[in-house]
Structure formats: structure tokens, C-alpha cells
Design a protein around this motif. Structure first.
Motif, PDB file in Angstrom:
ATOM      1  N   TYR A 281       0.798  -1.217   0.000  1.00  0.00           N
ATOM      2  CA  TYR A 281       0.000   0.000   0.000  1.00  0.00           C
ATOM      3  C   TYR A 281       0.840   1.282   0.000  1.00  0.00           C
ATOM      4  CZ  TYR A 281      -4.152  -2.770   0.802  1.00  0.00           C
ATOM      5  OH  TYR A 281      -5.152  -3.665   0.668  1.00  0.00           O
ATOM      6  N   ASP A 318     -12.534  -0.082  -5.022  1.00  0.00           N
ATOM      7  CA  ASP A 318     -12.737  -0.375  -3.616  1.00  0.00           C
ATOM      8  C   ASP A 318     -11.492  -1.086  -3.094  1.00  0.00           C
ATOM      9  OD1 ASP A 318     -13.549  -0.996  -1.108  1.00  0.00           O
ATOM     10  OD2 ASP A 318     -15.174  -2.355  -1.715  1.00  0.00           O
ATOM     11  N   GLY A 320     -10.909  -1.721   0.016  1.00  0.00           N
ATOM     12  CA  GLY A 320     -11.185  -2.457   1.263  1.00  0.00           C
ATOM     13  C   GLY A 320     -10.781  -1.650   2.505  1.00  0.00           C
ATOM     14  N   SER A 321     -10.915  -2.304   3.670  1.00  0.00           N
ATOM     15  CA  SER A 321     -10.597  -1.640   4.942  1.00  0.00           C
ATOM     16  C   SER A 321      -9.176  -1.976   5.352  1.00  0.00           C
ATOM     17  CB  SER A 321     -11.585  -2.096   6.035  1.00  0.00           C
ATOM     18  OG  SER A 321     -12.903  -1.749   5.697  1.00  0.00           O
ATOM     19  N   HIS A 322      -8.431  -0.956   5.605  1.00  0.00           N
ATOM     20  CA  HIS A 322      -7.048  -1.122   6.084  1.00  0.00           C
ATOM     21  C   HIS A 322      -6.601   0.206   6.656  1.00  0.00           C
ATOM     22  CE1 HIS A 322      -6.137   0.888   2.347  1.00  0.00           C
ATOM     23  NE2 HIS A 322      -6.835  -0.061   1.699  1.00  0.00           N
ATOM     24  N   SER A 323      -5.404   0.241   7.079  1.00  0.00           N
ATOM     25  CA  SER A 323      -4.927   1.434   7.786  1.00  0.00           C
ATOM     26  C   SER A 323      -4.351   2.497   6.850  1.00  0.00           C
ATOM     27  CB  SER A 323      -3.852   1.039   8.809  1.00  0.00           C
ATOM     28  OG  SER A 323      -2.776   0.399   8.146  1.00  0.00           O
ATOM     29  N   TYR A 324      -4.547   2.311   5.520  1.00  0.00           N
ATOM     30  CA  TYR A 324      -4.054   3.301   4.552  1.00  0.00           C
ATOM     31  C   TYR A 324      -5.236   3.933   3.826  1.00  0.00           C
ATOM     32  CZ  TYR A 324       0.596   1.404   5.310  1.00  0.00           C
ATOM     33  OH  TYR A 324       1.773   1.011   5.886  1.00  0.00           O
ATOM     34  N   GLN A 325      -5.083   5.176   3.534  1.00  0.00           N
ATOM     35  CA  GLN A 325      -6.157   5.923   2.871  1.00  0.00           C
ATOM     36  C   GLN A 325      -5.707   6.296   1.450  1.00  0.00           C
ATOM     37  OE1 GLN A 325      -7.236   9.574   4.790  1.00  0.00           O
ATOM     38  NE2 GLN A 325      -8.928   9.980   3.403  1.00  0.00           N
ATOM     39  N   LYS A 360      -0.898   6.770   5.302  1.00  0.00           N
ATOM     40  CA  LYS A 360      -1.275   6.019   6.480  1.00  0.00           C
ATOM     41  C   LYS A 360      -2.199   6.863   7.353  1.00  0.00           C
ATOM     42  CE  LYS A 360       0.766   3.163  10.110  1.00  0.00           C
ATOM     43  NZ  LYS A 360       0.146   1.951   9.625  1.00  0.00           N
ATOM     44  N   GLU A 361      -3.312   6.264   7.780  1.00  0.00           N
ATOM     45  CA  GLU A 361      -4.238   7.003   8.612  1.00  0.00           C
ATOM     46  C   GLU A 361      -3.611   7.274   9.986  1.00  0.00           C
ATOM     47  OE1 GLU A 361      -7.827   4.796   8.849  1.00  0.00           O
ATOM     48  OE2 GLU A 361      -8.517   5.431   6.858  1.00  0.00           O
TER      49      GLU A 361
END
Length: 364
Positions: A281, A318, A320-325, A360-361
Motif C-alpha cells: 500500500y 474499492d 477495502g478496509s485497512h490502515s491506509y487511505q 497512512k491514517e
């Protein structure tokens, strides 16, 4: 005694009283000769014999001059026959000229002589020296294009080349087929007709839409020349076609037998836009291998085929859900930043790879 002799033969004899006068005998004849008179010495003719008193025996000798037959021949026809005394001159025979026969004079042994100075000393035949002239005609489609009157053994002059719509002039021929190349060096010895030889020309056009790329006039049975390939922005040249679809690969080997129009065929150039992201990512802003260099390091989101010069629409992905935006798409793997985001209004002119840029969020 008075004697008259012909060739040592007594022709006439008379006994004349002294101081009397002789009587002239009848004129003697001799084949091929003309009698000139009587002479004491065989040369000098005495004209006063009948008035000359006889005072002694006298012998007169007949004097003759040789006669010669002079013949004038014109084209195997005797135009005149003359009997001419030896050493005298024949009387000239006049001949009228025509457009096709020019009388040059009278000749002996192929040499023209001057009759006023040519003494006749034997039977003589004069032959007319004639310059013959002939019609040389050049025809185009059974119509006389040019005509010349040419002296025998002379040479015709080539007329200007005739023209005929839709045809190319090849030359002149006797039979309408075989072209003769040596007309100006070919001696004219008879009436001659030459016929123009033409070859049909066909128009071959190469069209790019309404634009004429090339127009060629090709002789029947010969071949067109391919023009340079035309160019159209964002299109690839495919070839030439008669119907705009089916490509002909051997136009320069196809015999032309009719007017022909070839249509250029192009195909739209398309490019591939590949959307990818690093498997982790997040990549640093420098030092990463590109997709082309290391495909294993990337996930492919999607690929879109785009016509050359058109723009590509940003896909909806999409992740998906992860800690990167996800923030944007970038063109340079080594310059992933929001400030370097790809402008989707940019026309596509080559295959490109767009890289997803993530941040990274933050955890608060």
C-alpha cells in the motif's frame, strides 16, 4: 568527159562540148547518210556546176554526211526521235513538271548533258532524269493529320505529336500496332501512310477522405505506383482498399485496365492505461521499482483501453478496509504525492501505468 562518182562508182557520165555546161544528175542516195552535193576533192561542195563552163575532163565526187538517230526516252516512253547530221546538235525536248515528277534534264550514262553543246557523232539515246516525289501521310483515327510530298530517297519530317483525350501517343506505325522509330532516317521510295498508335490511359486515384493523395495516369496493362503512406493523427495506416474495408497488399503488381480509386484505410490507435498499487500500500517517494520493472510488487486494479488522443476516466476502486487511505493516482512511482496527482483531462498518447497513492491514517 564529165563524170559523177558515188563511192568510186560512176553514177553518171556526160560528154560536154568545150565551154558547155554539165547537167546535174538526180540526187544520189546512201542509206544512213544525207547527200550534201558534188565536190572535186570529196570535201568542198561546188554549188555552181550547172553554170560552170566545161574546159576539160572533170570528175565530181558525191559528198555525204552521216546521219544519226537520236531518241529521247521519258519513263520508258519515246518522247522524240530525231535524225541528226554527224557533228550537229539535237533539238531539246521540253517536259512539263508535276507535283510528283520533276524533270531535271537529259542524261547519257547517268550523266546529265547540255544538248546545246553535245555534238552528235553516233546514234544516241537520251534518258530523262526525273526526281520522283511521293505522298507521305500521317493519319490519326483515319483522319489525315499531316501530309508531305517527299522526293524519292528523301526523308519525311515528323509532325508534332498528336494528342487524344484519355490516351498516350506511342508513335507512328504502318499497321497500327508496331511503332517505327526510324521514320526520319527511312528513305521514301513510294507513297506511304503512317498511322498514329495510342495506348489507353486510366486514372488511378489514391484518396484520403476527400483529399486526393495521388493521381496517376497509367497506361493500359501497366502498374500504379504506391504513394507515401498518408498520416492521420492518432490513427495507424493500414493500407489501401477499393471498398474502404478489404486491404489490397499488392497494388503495385495489379495491372491497370480501368479507372480505379483506392481508399486509404486507417485504424484508431488505442493505448492501455493500467491502474496498480503497491502490495504494501505504501511506498516511499523514491527508490521503488516501476510496474514494468517489477510486476510482482504490484496489484493490478484494472486496465482500460483508450483511443489515442482521448482521455481516461478515473475508475472507482474499492481498496477495502485497512490502515491506509487512498489519495490519488500518480504517473511516476518515484513521485507519489498528492501534488503529483494525474490530471484525467490529459489526452492519452501512449501506454501508461498509474500508481495509487496512499497515506497512512493517523491514530489519535
Amino acid at each position: 568527159m564529165m563524170k559523177f562518182k558515188v563511192d568510186d562508182t560512176i553514177y553518171n557520165s556526160q560528154i560536154i562540148t568545150k565551154n558547155g555546161y554539165a547537167t546535174l544528175p538526180t540526187t544520189p542516195t546512201k542509206t544512213g547518210y544525207e547527200f550534201d552535193g558534188w565536190s572535186l576533192n570529196g570535201v568542198d561542195v561546188i554549188s555552181d556546176i550547172t553554170t560552170k563552163q566545161v574546159t576539160e575532163n572533170t570528175t565530181y565526187v558525191a559528198v555525204f554526211t552521216k546521219l544519226h538517230t537520236v531518241t529521247f526516252i521519258y519513263e520508258n516512253e519515246t518522247k522524240s526521235t530525231q535524225i541528226i547530221r554527224n557533228g550537229k546538235f539535237a533539238t531539246t525536248v521540253n517536259i512539263d513538271n508535276t507535283d510528283y515528277k520533276i524533270f531535271n534534264g537529259w542524261k547519257i550514262n547517268d550523266t546529265i548533258v547540255d544538248l546545246s553543246t553535245y555534238k552528235i557523232v553516233a546514234d544516241t539515246t537520251f534518258i530523262a532524269d526525273i526526281t520522283y516525289k511521293y505522298d507521305v501521310i500521317f493519319k490519326v483515327d483515319n483522319t489525315i493529320y499531316n501530309s508531305q510530298i517527299v522526293a524519292k530517297n528523301g526523308y519525311a519530317t515528323l509532325p508534332t505529336n498528336p494528342t487524344k483525350d484519355g490516351y498516350e501517343f506511342d508513335g507512328w506505325s504502318f499497321n497500327g500496332v508496331d511503332v517505327i522509330t526510324d521514320i526520319t532516317t527511312k528513305q521514301v521510295i513510294e507513297n506511304t501512310t503512317y498511322v498514329a498508335v495510342f495506348t489507353k490511359l486510366y486514372t488511378v486515384k489514391f484518396m484520403n477522405g476527400d483529399i486526393v493523395v495521388s493521381t496517376q495516369f497509367i497506361r493500359n496493362g501497366e502498374y500504379a505506383t504506391l504513394p507515401n503512406n498518408p498520416i492521420k493523427d492518432n490513427y495507424r495506416f493500414v493500407g489501401w482498399s477499393l471498398n474502404g474495408v478489404d486491404i489490397l497488399s499488392d497494388i503495385d503488381k495489379i495491372q491497370v485496365t480501368e479507372n480505379t480509386t483506392y481508399i486509404v484505410v486507417f485504424e484508431k490507435i488505442t493505448y492501455t492505461v493500467t491502474f496498480v498499487y503497491l502490495k504494501n500500500y505504501y511506498g516511499s517517494s523514491a527508490g521503488n521499482s516501476s510496474y514494468e520493472e517489477n510486476e510482482e510488487a504490484f496489484n493490478v486494479c484494472t486496465t482500460i483501453e483508450v483511443d489515442a488522443g482521448e482521455t481516461v476516466s478515473e475508475p472507482s476502486i474499492d481498496f477495502g478496509s485497512h490502515s491506509y487511505q487512498f489519495r490519488c493516482w500518480c504517473l511516476d512511482i518515484n513521485n507519489l504525492s498528492y501534488s503529483s496527482s494525474f490530471d484525467f483531462n490529459t489526452p492519452i498518447t501512449e501506454n501508461i501505468v498509474l500508481y495509487a497513492y496512499f497515506v497512512k491514517e493517523r491514530v489519535w
